[in-house]
Design an enzyme around this catalytic site. Structure first.
Site, mmCIF file in Angstrom:
data_model
loop_
_atom_site.group_PDB
_atom_site.id
_atom_site.type_symbol
_atom_site.label_atom_id
_atom_site.label_comp_id
_atom_site.label_asym_id
_atom_site.label_seq_id
_atom_site.Cartn_x
_atom_site.Cartn_y
_atom_site.Cartn_z
ATOM 1 C CB CYS A 195 -0.865 -0.048 1.259
ATOM 2 S SG CYS A 195 -1.831 1.426 1.524
ATOM 3 C CB CYS A 222 -4.542 13.750 2.690
ATOM 4 S SG CYS A 222 -5.902 13.481 1.536
#
Ligand code: SAH
Length: 348
Positions: free
Chosen positions: A105, A112
């Protein structure tokens, strides 16, 4: 002009070498060292003359990630890496072992901007987008460190992949290049919080990857509370583009649904979700929310989740509960970076 060498295609590297008067076949050698043999330094490139290696070190500094921290879960061997980028920023990657092989991942941004209420990546703040080479480097470093081939990739780490669209598209073409690490597009999943125009753009490319949509709520009222992006692209608009995506690509969509106790896990939510997804080629992944110290959400009970699955199932909607891996090592996105940044600010 030089650029981040790990972000260049073989054609671009050949072009840059030719401008610099370096023979064409050297570009292929260097490209293979970087993307096939996963060399971490020019000194490993034993078939290059020493003078060329020195020249390259200067003109194309290698910006590999470095392992700042590594945690191995005692429960299931999930490995979490905190990588230091060349400018000192941190990103996280997680490697999980499944029956079919290793999956990594990876992160696509430092932090973000999307502001989802339950997600640690947002709490750490947004810093910048990653270059294609910096996304690749997470894979290369982890594979190098583990000594195992990683065959699957999920773009589900820190950041919103479709908010770094061009770099992520370039990453996808480099990582699936037969002359490089050659991962099959079918083994890649891209997860998005739902930036509709970018999904439309992605759809035009007809890639064989799996699109995952972070839905987490079936109504605008609820989804806007936990995912600010919903105010720009509401549920029905998002699901419309999803239907179009499925129709035009014939690829099944995966919907991520974090189960937040008392928030989005009622029978009513399950029924509304079922009615909205009815007839679509899709799969629902239910994830008991990973608790993040700074946020108030608790995971739904196993009984609640079971009931949710049952309601979806009755409407013909396939749902599974995601196995929780690495719960002892802060393996959900953004948690480790958050800790690292805190430790640093404590230490001055
Ligand atoms: N920005 C992208 C990809 C990164 S997050 C996206 O939103 O899809 C990967 C998945 O983990 C998303 O579905 C996200 O909503 C979910 N997630 C984030 N924090 C979580 C938490 N604390 N517990 C469970 N899932 C979480």
């Amino acid at each position: 002009m030089t650029a981040d060498i790990l972000s260049l295609t073989l054609e671009e590297l050949t072009e840059q070498f030719s401008v610099m008067g370096i023979q064409k076949f050297r570009a292929k050698q260097v490209y293979e060292w970087l993307h096939k043999h996963l060399a971490m330094s020019y000194d490993e490139m034993s078939n290059l003359p020493k003078a060329l290696r020195e020249d390259l070190k200067e003109k194309f500094p290698l910006h590999n990630c470095e392992i700042a921290r590594k945690q191995v879960s005692k429960l299931d061997n999930t490995v979490k890496y905190l990588f230091r980028l060349h400018d000192g920023d941190f990103v996280e990657s997680v490697v999980m072992k499944y029956k079919y092989g290793y999956t990594i991942c990876v992160s696509t941004q430092v932090g973000c901007k999307m502001g989802c209420a339950f997600c640690a990546s947002t709490l750490g703040g947004f810093k910048r987008c990653l270059l294609p080479g910096e996304i690749l480097s997470q894979l290369y470093c982890a594979q190098h460190d583990l000594g195992e081939r990683i065959s699957h990739i999920v773009l589900m780490g820190m950041g919103e992949p479709l908010d770094n669209y061009d770099n992520v598209m370039r990453f996808l073409s480099l990582v699936t290049d037969e002359k490089g690490v050659n991962i099959s597009m079918r083994n890649i999943s891209l997860s998005t919080c739902g930036i509709v125009p970018k999904i439309e753009e992605l759809l035009q490319k007809h890639l064989q990857l799996t699109l995952s949509i972070s839905l987490h709520a079936p109504s605008d009222e609820l989804r806007s509370k936990i995912m600010p992006i919903n105010k720009r692209y509401p549920v029905d608009e998002l699901l419309n583009i999803c239907r179009k995506y499925v129709n035009e690509t014939s690829r099944r969509i995966s919907f991520e649904y974090s189960m937040l106790a008392g928030v989005n896990d009622s029978d009513e939510c399950a029924r509304l979700l079922a009615s909205k997804l009815k007839g679509m080629l899709c799969h629902v992944n239910l994830i008991p929310v990973n608790e993040v110290a700074e946020s108030p959400f608790k995971p739904s009970s196993p009984e609640r989740i079971e009931r949710f699955v049952e309601i979806l199932g009755k409407s013909g909607i396939n749902a599974t509960v995601r196995r929780k891996l690495g719960s002892d090592i802060d393996a959900s996105c953004g948690q480790l970076r958050l800790k690292e940044n805190k430790n640093r600010s404590k230490g001055g």
